[in-house]
Scaffold this motif. Structure first.
Motif, PDB file in Angstrom:
ATOM      1  N   LEU A 197      39.277  65.365 -37.481  1.00 21.40           N
ATOM      2  CA  LEU A 197      39.468  64.455 -36.348  1.00 21.40           C
ATOM      3  C   LEU A 197      39.643  63.013 -36.809  1.00 21.40           C
ATOM      4  CD1 LEU A 197      36.959  65.837 -33.709  1.00 21.40           C
ATOM      5  CD2 LEU A 197      39.435  65.768 -33.527  1.00 21.40           C
ATOM      6  N   LEU A 201      42.825  60.713 -36.134  1.00 21.92           N
ATOM      7  CA  LEU A 201      42.693  59.387 -35.508  1.00 21.92           C
ATOM      8  C   LEU A 201      43.367  58.325 -36.353  1.00 21.92           C
ATOM      9  CD1 LEU A 201      38.978  59.406 -34.282  1.00 21.92           C
ATOM     10  CD2 LEU A 201      41.018  59.371 -32.863  1.00 21.92           C
ATOM     11  N   GLN A 235      46.419  60.336 -26.714  1.00 14.80           N
ATOM     12  CA  GLN A 235      45.933  61.247 -27.753  1.00 14.80           C
ATOM     13  C   GLN A 235      44.826  60.594 -28.573  1.00 14.80           C
ATOM     14  OE1 GLN A 235      49.318  62.367 -30.088  1.00 14.80           O
ATOM     15  NE2 GLN A 235      49.906  64.045 -28.720  1.00 14.80           N
ATOM     16  N   GLU A 266      41.094  61.972 -28.909  1.00 16.25           N
ATOM     17  CA  GLU A 266      40.517  62.244 -30.221  1.00 16.25           C
ATOM     18  C   GLU A 266      39.221  61.454 -30.416  1.00 16.25           C
ATOM     19  OE1 GLU A 266      41.353  64.487 -32.464  1.00 16.25           O
ATOM     20  OE2 GLU A 266      43.032  65.179 -31.249  1.00 16.25           O
ATOM     21  N   ASN A 287      35.664  63.127 -31.038  1.00 17.41           N
ATOM     22  CA  ASN A 287      34.875  62.705 -32.192  1.00 17.41           C
ATOM     23  C   ASN A 287      33.474  62.279 -31.746  1.00 17.41           C
ATOM     24  OD1 ASN A 287      34.399  62.181 -34.890  1.00 17.41           O
ATOM     25  ND2 ASN A 287      35.174  60.102 -34.777  1.00 17.41           N
TER      26      ASN A 287
END
Length: 162
Positions: A11, A15, A41, A45, A49
């Protein structure tokens, strides 16, 4: 735990790629619809996270709690074992003394010599052996009661957690 760490790493990498793409689009003046999609997005994310980080924190807290509980249990059981060992050693010592006194008394009786101090020592040793046996029984009962108490506390804790 390694799966969570692996997912968290993936992740974070995603990112970073999204942030780099958004920055490139921001400076290059690219398609705003694409930039908006990338921002969404990125936000998704970040939220994923954050959720993973919360799960990891929760798991660590649970592990710490469990470790503390188990550590306390080990200390309690070690103390109980130590008490049992002390009582057993005392009982063994007293029984050895009683056997020696009885052997001496039997020898005196076989020789036809009635020695009052041997009879007195044998009686005192027997009395001490009875006291030691009673102490061993008491220690054993205390151990059983401690286990019952620990089970009651654990059941109460489980009830609170549920």
């Amino acid at each position: 735990m390694t799966d969570i760490s692996e997912l968290q790493g993936r992740l974070s990498a995603a990112l970073d790629r999204i942030v780099a793409s958004v920055e490139t689009l921001g400076t290059g003046g690219g398609d705003t619809a694409e930039a908006d999609a990338l921002r969404r997005q990125l936000e998704e994310e970040r939220m994923a996270n954050a959720q993973l980080e919360e799960r990891v924190r929760s798991i660590r807290e649970k592990q710490d709690t469990t470790l503390g509980r188990l550590s306390g249990e080990v200390e309690r059981l070690s103390a109980a074992l130590s008490r049992q060992e002390e009582v057993s050693a005392r009982l063994a010592r007293i029984n050895a003394e009683l056997r020696a006194n009885n052997a001496a008394l039997r020898g005196a009786i076989q020789d036809g010599v009635a020695e009052p101090h041997l009879v007195n020592r044998a009686m005192m040793s027997e009395l001490e052996a009875l006291r030691a046996a009673q102490g061993a029984d008491r220690t054993e009962l205390d151990g059983v009661l401690d286990e019952i108490e620990a089970m009651i506390v654990a059941a109460g804790q489980e009830k609170q957690d549920a």
